[in-house]
Design an enzyme around this catalytic site. Structure first.
Site, PDB file in Angstrom:
ATOM      1  N   PHE A 129     -31.596  -8.652 -35.892  1.00 28.62           N
ATOM      2  CA  PHE A 129     -32.157  -7.360 -35.484  1.00 28.62           C
ATOM      3  C   PHE A 129     -31.042  -6.512 -34.885  1.00 28.62           C
ATOM      4  O   PHE A 129     -30.268  -6.995 -34.049  1.00 28.62           O
ATOM      5  CB  PHE A 129     -33.287  -7.553 -34.478  1.00 28.62           C
ATOM      6  N   ASP A 201     -33.245 -15.466 -29.725  1.00 23.58           N
ATOM      7  CA  ASP A 201     -34.159 -14.332 -29.623  1.00 23.58           C
ATOM      8  C   ASP A 201     -35.475 -14.763 -30.262  1.00 23.58           C
ATOM      9  O   ASP A 201     -35.540 -15.062 -31.454  1.00 23.58           O
ATOM     10  CB  ASP A 201     -33.573 -13.115 -30.352  1.00 23.58           C
ATOM     11  N   TYR A 226     -44.638  -7.547 -27.043  1.00 23.53           N
ATOM     12  CA  TYR A 226     -45.511  -6.548 -27.669  1.00 23.53           C
ATOM     13  C   TYR A 226     -45.812  -6.843 -29.134  1.00 23.53           C
ATOM     14  O   TYR A 226     -46.532  -6.082 -29.779  1.00 23.53           O
ATOM     15  CB  TYR A 226     -44.956  -5.130 -27.516  1.00 23.53           C
ATOM     16  N   LYS A 227     -45.303  -7.930 -29.676  1.00 21.29           N
ATOM     17  CA  LYS A 227     -45.622  -8.294 -31.058  1.00 21.29           C
ATOM     18  C   LYS A 227     -46.793  -9.273 -31.052  1.00 21.29           C
ATOM     19  O   LYS A 227     -47.927  -8.893 -30.777  1.00 21.29           O
ATOM     20  CB  LYS A 227     -44.384  -8.853 -31.743  1.00 21.29           C
ATOM     21  N   ARG A 375     -43.020  -5.365 -45.515  1.00 18.71           N
ATOM     22  CA  ARG A 375     -43.210  -6.457 -44.557  1.00 18.71           C
ATOM     23  C   ARG A 375     -44.666  -6.518 -44.116  1.00 18.71           C
ATOM     24  O   ARG A 375     -45.256  -5.501 -43.756  1.00 18.71           O
ATOM     25  CB  ARG A 375     -42.286  -6.221 -43.357  1.00 18.71           C
TER      26      ARG A 375
END
Length: 416
Positions: A129, A201, A226-227, A375
């Protein structure tokens, strides 16, 4: 051939299906983007109202004590800890993923400067990322001590990239583009054999796949809430440090919440013992409080059950897409092997962005990542098997009729 009736039967047998009622999902929407932003827990609205109206409105500053604001980061960390194989007192929820990565990467490099000062290389993957790579670049420039970033293009290149020059191996457990999941234990062991420390991560794996940081022997871990953890847009991230390392050095953002005598108001810094030293400034209580609503739902199930359903959902999606849309140039870039797959599935398509926009217009929300990647995230807490079937049918219709080939679907939004 899998039918919609078959998927409805799977939903009827799904022991996790009742948890869906604890999320506020809009009618007519199939939400396959929980890997980017989780859905809102129903309880979050009342929790926000309570924090604003009661704790802030009536409690005022007294709520730092009476409502437990002062230790909220640690208490929430304890609730999150079982989901990542950590123990009580080892996790704090605070700041952002990027800030927490800066803290742990700086700490890891400091440890290595004490142990093996000649090691100056940070290993990561080119498809990590971007914020992780940017933080590493920025920290290397800030330190001005000859640090460099060594990027690999595929997981197969990692064994050759980790040599005697490497200080830190910094990887995302589940790749945000492909959904490829690393063997955390094997790669951590390889890093240690070569004298490097490991940073993981967990942004795309916490709450989606089983994680055991202690069993893996990991050194540092960070991630967002938040995912899959459904803490809300931009909700606070988390940080974990192996107990053997947590007190070895102090992290660089030495704010007053990390001081071991915070309200002594001393003019010099003395870090707290343990993970509390990875706190920095005053916590944003209103948004931080929302994180607990998602964690409360996880407490009603276990990661083994969630992983089983996740694999079943992604298996179904892959099979249906390849059967229904096989003539339209889609290329699966997510591993088929369960041991290497996270909880999202990615297909490449030459017009991936436009296809995703056409899907969103039909009520199927996925997202797009460069280059050409469509995705789709599968959150076992609220995604149903019937939704998977319906989403693929809509995708097939869009591709069959070239619905994506319209000007409005090719206009790039600022957020894709």
């Amino acid at each position: 051939m899998t039918t919609r009736s078959h998927c409805q039967a799977l939903d009827a047998q799904d022991s996790l299906a009742p948890l869906r009622r604890q999320f506020a999902l809009p009618e007519g929407v199939i939400y396959l983007d929980g890997n980017s932003l989780g859905a809102r827990p129903v309880a979050a609205l009342a929790r926000a109202q309570a924090v604003i109206a009661e704790e802030w409105g009536n409690g005022l500053i007294r709520s730092w004590n009476s409502a437990g604001w002062a230790d909220l980061s640690q208490r929430l960390g304890n609730r999150l800890a079982p989901l990542i194989g950590a123990h009580d007192g080892e996790v704090v929820i605070t700041d952002t993923t990027s800030i927490n990565l800066f803290k742990v990467l700086s700490a890891a490099l400091t440890v290595q400067r004490q142990r093996a000062p000649a090691r100056k290389v940070i290993v990561s993957e080119a498809s990590n990322f971007p914020t992780d790579l940017y933080i590493a670049e920025g920290l290397a420039e800030l330190l001005q001590q000859g640090y460099s970033l060594r990027l690999v293009n595929s997981p197969d290149e990692l064994p050759q990239a980790i040599d005697q020059d490497v200080a830190v191996v910094m990887l995302t457990h589940v790749n945000y583009k492909t959904g490829y999941m690393y063997d955390m234990q094997a790669l951590t062991a390889l890093s240690h054999e070569c004298g490097a420390l490991s940073i993981w991560d967990l942004a795309h794996s916490a709450g989606a796949v089983p994680i055991d940081l202690h069993q893996a022997g990991a050194d540092y871990a960070i991630g967002c809430t938040y995912k899959y953890l459904n803490g809300g847009p931009g909700s606070q991230a988390f940080v974990w440090v192996n107990p053997a390392l947590v007190d070895v050095v102090r992290q660089p953002l030495s704010g007053w919440f990390g001081h071991n005598r915070q309200f002594a108001m001393e003019s010099t810094y003395a870090p707290s013992a343990g993970i509390a030293r990875y706190l920095c400034g005053t916590q944003p209580i209103t948004s931080l409080a929302m994180v607990e609503c998602g964690l409360e739902i996880f407490a009603q199930t276990d990661m083994a059950s969630l992983r089983s359903k996740s694999l079943a959902l992604t298996d179904l999606f892959i099979a249906l897409v390849e059967a229904r849309c096989g003539a339209h140039g889609l290329e699966l870039i997510t591993p088929r092997e369960h041991a290497k797959r996270g909880s999202h599935v990615s297909f490449e398509h030459p017009e991936g962005y436009a296809v995703i926009q056409a899907l969103i217009a039909r009520g199927v929300i996925g997202d797009y990542r460069e280059p050409r990647i469509m995705r789709f995230g599968f959150t076992p807490l609220y995604t149903s098997f019937t939704e998977v079937f319906d989403a693929v049918e809509i995708l097939g219709d869009i591709l069959d009729n070239h619905t994506w080939d319209q000007p409005q679907y090719k206009v790039r939004n600022s957020v894709t």
